[in-house]
Design a protein around this motif. Structure first.
Motif, PDB file in Angstrom:
ATOM      1  N   GLN A 142       3.187   2.981  17.913  1.00  0.00           N
ATOM      2  CA  GLN A 142       3.802   4.018  17.085  1.00  0.00           C
ATOM      3  C   GLN A 142       2.798   4.592  16.103  1.00  0.00           C
ATOM      4  O   GLN A 142       2.758   5.806  15.854  1.00  0.00           O
ATOM      5  CB  GLN A 142       5.010   3.446  16.337  1.00  0.00           C
ATOM      6  N   HIS A 143       1.950   3.735  15.531  1.00  0.00           N
ATOM      7  CA  HIS A 143       0.903   4.228  14.633  1.00  0.00           C
ATOM      8  C   HIS A 143      -0.056   5.159  15.386  1.00  0.00           C
ATOM      9  O   HIS A 143      -0.509   6.169  14.833  1.00  0.00           O
ATOM     10  CB  HIS A 143       0.128   3.057  14.021  1.00  0.00           C
ATOM     11  N   GLU A 144      -0.375   4.802  16.623  1.00  0.00           N
ATOM     12  CA  GLU A 144      -1.282   5.639  17.415  1.00  0.00           C
ATOM     13  C   GLU A 144      -0.688   7.015  17.673  1.00  0.00           C
ATOM     14  O   GLU A 144      -1.419   8.004  17.800  1.00  0.00           O
ATOM     15  CB  GLU A 144      -1.609   4.949  18.740  1.00  0.00           C
ATOM     16  N   LYS A 145       0.638   7.093  17.752  1.00  0.00           N
ATOM     17  CA  LYS A 145       1.308   8.359  18.033  1.00  0.00           C
ATOM     18  C   LYS A 145       1.563   9.181  16.767  1.00  0.00           C
ATOM     19  O   LYS A 145       1.881  10.375  16.857  1.00  0.00           O
ATOM     20  CB  LYS A 145       2.649   8.094  18.730  1.00  0.00           C
ATOM     21  N   THR A 146       1.497   8.550  15.599  1.00  0.00           N
ATOM     22  CA  THR A 146       1.848   9.215  14.345  1.00  0.00           C
ATOM     23  C   THR A 146       0.648   9.969  13.782  1.00  0.00           C
ATOM     24  O   THR A 146      -0.425   9.383  13.568  1.00  0.00           O
ATOM     25  CB  THR A 146       2.334   8.182  13.309  1.00  0.00           C
ATOM     26  N   LYS A 147       0.825  11.234  13.551  1.00  0.00           N
ATOM     27  CA  LYS A 147      -0.257  12.060  13.000  1.00  0.00           C
ATOM     28  C   LYS A 147      -0.723  11.514  11.663  1.00  0.00           C
ATOM     29  O   LYS A 147       0.074  11.269  10.759  1.00  0.00           O
ATOM     30  CB  LYS A 147       0.229  13.506  12.847  1.00  0.00           C
ATOM     31  N   SER A 149      -1.930   8.618  11.009  1.00  0.00           N
ATOM     32  CA  SER A 149      -1.913   7.169  10.877  1.00  0.00           C
ATOM     33  C   SER A 149      -3.158   6.563  11.503  1.00  0.00           C
ATOM     34  O   SER A 149      -3.984   7.256  12.107  1.00  0.00           O
ATOM     35  CB  SER A 149      -0.641   6.595  11.502  1.00  0.00           C
ATOM     36  N   PRO A 182      -0.559  10.032   7.057  1.00  0.00           N
ATOM     37  CA  PRO A 182       0.731  10.101   7.749  1.00  0.00           C
ATOM     38  C   PRO A 182       1.885  10.264   6.764  1.00  0.00           C
ATOM     39  O   PRO A 182       1.770   9.924   5.585  1.00  0.00           O
ATOM     40  CB  PRO A 182       0.819   8.738   8.435  1.00  0.00           C
ATOM     41  N   SER A 183       2.990  10.763   7.266  1.00  0.00           N
ATOM     42  CA  SER A 183       4.229  10.674   6.502  1.00  0.00           C
ATOM     43  C   SER A 183       4.724   9.234   6.607  1.00  0.00           C
ATOM     44  O   SER A 183       4.277   8.469   7.464  1.00  0.00           O
ATOM     45  CB  SER A 183       5.269  11.641   7.056  1.00  0.00           C
ATOM     46  N   TYR A 184       5.614   8.840   5.719  1.00  0.00           N
ATOM     47  CA  TYR A 184       6.171   7.495   5.753  1.00  0.00           C
ATOM     48  C   TYR A 184       7.528   7.514   5.073  1.00  0.00           C
ATOM     49  O   TYR A 184       7.925   8.527   4.467  1.00  0.00           O
ATOM     50  CB  TYR A 184       5.236   6.480   5.082  1.00  0.00           C
ATOM     51  N   GLN A 185       8.243   6.417   5.160  1.00  0.00           N
ATOM     52  CA  GLN A 185       9.546   6.308   4.514  1.00  0.00           C
ATOM     53  C   GLN A 185       9.380   5.719   3.115  1.00  0.00           C
ATOM     54  O   GLN A 185       8.693   4.703   2.943  1.00  0.00           O
ATOM     55  CB  GLN A 185      10.471   5.409   5.341  1.00  0.00           C
ATOM     56  N   THR A 255       3.796   0.744   6.452  1.00  0.00           N
ATOM     57  CA  THR A 255       4.714   0.074   7.376  1.00  0.00           C
ATOM     58  C   THR A 255       5.827  -0.576   6.562  1.00  0.00           C
ATOM     59  O   THR A 255       5.859  -0.482   5.347  1.00  0.00           O
ATOM     60  CB  THR A 255       3.956  -0.964   8.228  1.00  0.00           C
TER      61      THR A 255
END
Length: 402
Positions: A142-147, A149, A182-185, A255
């Motif tokens: 998921q990190h690899e796919k997240t712009k 990250s 990256p964006s994050y929560q 994370t």
């Protein structure tokens, strides 16, 4: 696992209850002695305090108690997987842990490695390792796919330091490579790794991001941890405080599974001390959305000297009437008595609050010392708040228990 192996693992439960911490302390000493490079992966402050051994002992015990149906531990396994990803734990590391754990069981219990009990625990550990490796693989992907990250450690510089109270300072971190973030929560955390001069080693520690996502920086707000009679100094936190603006540190990607779930319902944010950091991040995220619903911000600390970000809360409250705040000072100063920064004296007692601040249909978020969170969670349950509406920040010093 065979029924016989399950019975053997279950038979160790009484031993783990009695001597689990002794076993896990031995395990960590053995593993770090045999693999000194891991000293920059495991926080040695948690080893020094015994918190890491206690946490692992609790985890091993819980796994043994639930060996017939480990699925009941899925939420705790998710927590551990997030923490492992933040430390860049990889599949081969599990072989090192497993080998040292099995030898520790053999040596502490004084039974040969060929004993069926060791074989049973080898199978049990292998199953748990597979679950964690698979969960962590998904997170890494998921990190690899997240712009923006990244995997592993990335260099950041301390672009700015802002003192928020006598104890807490905010660190604005910018990537040295100048690339995107990256964006994050809001509520998630990063791991930070710095050189600790006293050890001559780099050491990692997790810190919650203390504001909502921004394009050019991450922010953490860190409490200085000086040595006290009942507490040793915090190596990583104090090393951070001693670094000058412009210094470089290593950071892992955001994370964690403690974050704001629904911005379109009332959210009640309850914090103690430096536990307000994820709450401020959640609040700022709601502000970025123009605060669509009411927010109740309830905080406890010793007094105004250590009350971080109180002016930020005041400014937001003046702008957003749907933001309600309640502050308890356990030991207000003489100057505090003349002001209006708090509403109650002593420990936070939710039963004394206006019930309008604790609506039954709200989501509740708790962060602070473990005893504080346990106390506030029970107080909410006593007032009829559904357990599924109460969310706690469960990672903390020394790791998490299964």
């Amino acid at each position: 696992m065979t029924p016989q192996q399950i019975d053997l693992v279950k038979a160790t439960v009484p031993v783990l209850r009695e001597n689990g911490v002794t076993l896990t302390q031995y395990f960590y000493n053995r593993m770090l002695g045999n693999n000194p490079d891991l000293k920059e992966v495991f926080n040695l402050g948690h080893q020094r305090s015994g918190a890491q051994a206690q946490a692992l002992a609790g985890a091993v015990l819980a796994y043994a108690e639930n060996i017939e149906d480990p699925s009941v531990l899925s939420s705790a396994i998710e927590l551990i997987a997030h923490k492992h990803v933040s430390l860049n734990i990889q599949a081969p590391d599990y072989n090192i842990v497993g080998e040292n754990l099995l030898h520790s069981i053999s040596e502490v219990l004084d039974i040969p490695m060929e004993d069926p009990l060791i074989e049973a625990w080898a199978v049990a550990y292998g199953k748990l390792a597979d679950v964690l490796i698979n969960a962590e693989r998904d997170m890494y992907q998921q990190h690899e796919k997240t712009k923006g990250s990244w995997l592993g450690w990335r260099k950041f510089k301390i672009a700015e330091k802002v003192q928020e109270s006598e104890e807490i300072s905010s660190f604005y971190l910018q990537p040295v490579d100048g690339q995107a973030l990256p964006s994050y929560q809001a509520g998630q955390y990063i791991s930070v790794r710095v050189l600790v001069p006293e050890l001559g080693l780099k050491q990692p520690r997790q810190y919650t991001l203390s504001t909502n996502p921004h394009e050019d920086y991450l922010r953490i707000s860190v409490k200085r941890e000086p040595a006290k009679e009942d507490k040793v100094a915090g190596w990583v936190s104090n090393s951070l405080h001693n670094l000058p603006q412009g210094a470089e540190i290593e950071v892992s990607a955001p994370t964690g599974n403690f974050y704001l779930i629904d911005s379109h319902k009332t959210n009640v944010l309850i914090s103690g001390g430096v536990g307000l950091t994820p709450m401020v991040a959640m609040l700022n995220q709601l502000v970025a959305q123009d605060m669509p619903q009411a927010v109740h911000f309830i905080h406890a600390c010793r007094n105004s000297k250590v009350h971080a970000m109180k002016q930020h809360l005041k400014d937001l409250q003046a702008e957003y009437p749907q933001l309600k705040t309640w502050v308890a000072y356990e030991f207000p100063t003489a100057q505090d008595v003349l002001g209006q920064d708090y509403q109650a004296v002593g420990r936070l007692a939710l039963a004394q609050l206006d019930t309008a601040l604790l609506p039954a249909d709200a989501d509740y978020y708790l962060c602070g010392p473990m005893p504080f969170m346990a106390e506030q969670r029970q107080a909410l349950l006593d007032q009829g708040i559904p357990a599924q509406n109460i969310h706690t920040e469960a990672f903390g010093t020394g790791g998490v228990k299964l």
